[in-house]
Write a protein that holds these residues in place. Structure first.
Motif, PDB file in Angstrom:
ATOM      1  N   CYS A 114       0.783  -1.361  -0.213  1.00 18.58           N
ATOM      2  CA  CYS A 114      -0.063   0.019  -0.193  1.00 18.58           C
ATOM      3  C   CYS A 114       0.641   1.052   0.234  1.00 18.58           C
ATOM      4  CB  CYS A 114      -1.002   0.002   1.812  1.00 18.58           C
ATOM      5  SG  CYS A 114      -2.498   0.825   0.885  1.00 18.58           S
ATOM      6  N   ASP A 115       1.206   1.554  -1.134  1.00 22.46           N
ATOM      7  CA  ASP A 115       2.111   2.846  -1.013  1.00 22.46           C
ATOM      8  C   ASP A 115       1.437   4.262  -1.473  1.00 22.46           C
ATOM      9  OD1 ASP A 115       0.578   2.993  -3.337  1.00 22.46           O
ATOM     10  OD2 ASP A 115       2.211   2.631  -5.197  1.00 22.46           O
ATOM     11  N   SER A 116       0.116   4.185  -0.630  1.00 21.78           N
ATOM     12  CA  SER A 116      -0.527   5.441  -0.363  1.00 21.78           C
ATOM     13  C   SER A 116      -2.155   5.413   0.085  1.00 21.78           C
ATOM     14  CB  SER A 116      -1.035   6.306  -2.206  1.00 21.78           C
ATOM     15  OG  SER A 116      -1.832   5.153  -2.840  1.00 21.78           O
ATOM     16  N   ALA A 117      -2.684   6.493   0.281  1.00 25.43           N
ATOM     17  CA  ALA A 117      -3.176   6.387   1.851  1.00 25.43           C
ATOM     18  C   ALA A 117      -4.875   6.623   0.147  1.00 25.43           C
ATOM     19  CB  ALA A 117      -3.511   8.302   2.026  1.00 25.43           C
ATOM     20  N   ARG A 118      -5.439   5.722   0.808  1.00 23.40           N
ATOM     21  CA  ARG A 118      -6.792   5.183   0.297  1.00 23.40           C
ATOM     22  C   ARG A 118      -8.065   4.668   0.977  1.00 23.40           C
ATOM     23  NH1 ARG A 118      -4.162   0.003  -3.558  1.00 23.40           N
ATOM     24  NH2 ARG A 118      -2.248   1.335  -3.608  1.00 23.40           N
ATOM     25  N   PRO A 119      -9.104   4.713   0.893  1.00 26.50           N
ATOM     26  CA  PRO A 119     -10.002   4.319   1.508  1.00 26.50           C
ATOM     27  C   PRO A 119     -10.053   2.682   1.827  1.00 26.50           C
ATOM     28  CG  PRO A 119     -11.084   5.458  -0.791  1.00 26.50           C
ATOM     29  CD  PRO A 119      -9.415   5.113  -1.053  1.00 26.50           C
ATOM     30  N   ARG A 122     -10.456   0.048   0.266  1.00 26.17           N
ATOM     31  CA  ARG A 122      -9.446  -0.738  -1.059  1.00 26.17           C
ATOM     32  C   ARG A 122      -8.047  -0.751  -0.387  1.00 26.17           C
ATOM     33  NH1 ARG A 122     -10.021   3.975  -4.786  1.00 26.17           N
ATOM     34  NH2 ARG A 122      -8.617   3.864  -4.769  1.00 26.17           N
ATOM     35  N   CYS A 123      -8.135  -0.840   1.161  1.00 25.75           N
ATOM     36  CA  CYS A 123      -6.455  -1.191   1.410  1.00 25.75           C
ATOM     37  C   CYS A 123      -5.936  -2.081   0.772  1.00 25.75           C
ATOM     38  CB  CYS A 123      -6.401  -0.436   2.977  1.00 25.75           C
ATOM     39  SG  CYS A 123      -4.775  -0.296   4.059  1.00 25.75           S
ATOM     40  N   GLU A 124      -5.092  -1.870   0.528  1.00 23.47           N
ATOM     41  CA  GLU A 124      -3.961  -3.857   0.726  1.00 23.47           C
ATOM     42  C   GLU A 124      -3.690  -4.411   1.403  1.00 23.47           C
ATOM     43  OE1 GLU A 124      -3.823  -5.575  -2.614  1.00 23.47           O
ATOM     44  OE2 GLU A 124      -4.407  -3.797  -3.261  1.00 23.47           O
TER      45      GLU A 124
END
Length: 146
Positions: A114-119, A122-124
């Motif tokens: 997870c390389d960025s902040a997302r909801p 959708r967090c890997e």
């Protein structure tokens, strides 16, 4: 020089309860009592408490401390058993370091997912943690028990 439990605790940077616990476990000899029934400790108690606290700071278990105190109390014995105990402790630390390195690698790989902040939906990382895989085995549980 006699001192009460609070003075000894302050000298050793610990709580009086710790001293009582060590007495109860047989690691510290019983102190003499004053006329008012206060525990009175001397320099030998302070030395022994320092030894115990130093052992504990090195991660040595209470059972191992008891063993080491047995050697200390019988200075005519050879110290081969002391060497064996420390060698076993070193091996255990090496195993723990290896486990921690593996854990570090697993967490680093997880973080790379997870390389960025997302909801959160959708967090890997959360997805990976929720998946059943072979990494759920005994090694991971062993690390978590510490």
């Amino acid at each position: 020089m006699n001192m009460r439990i609070g003075e000894l605790a302050k000298l050793a940077a610990c709580q009086p309860e710790t001293i009582r616990f060590y007495e109860q476990k047989g690691l510290m000899p019983a102190p003499i009592r004053s006329h008012a029934n206060y525990r009175l400790y001397d320099a030998s108690h302070a030395d022994r408490l320092h030894f115990i606290r130093r052992c504990r700071a090195l991660g040595i278990s209470l059972d191992e401390v008891q063993t080491l105190l047995g050697f200390q109390d019988r200075p005519d014995m050879t110290c081969g058993g002391v060497n064996d105990l420390v060698d076993q402790h070193i091996l255990e630390i090496d195993r723990q370091i290896a486990d921690l390195r593996t854990l570090h690698a697993e967490l680093s790989e997880l973080r790379r997912q997870c390389d960025s902040a997302r909801p959160a939906a959708r967090c890997e990382i959360l997805k990976q943690l929720g998946e059943t895989s072979s990494s759920d085995g005994p090694r991971s549980e062993h690390v978590a028990e510490r």
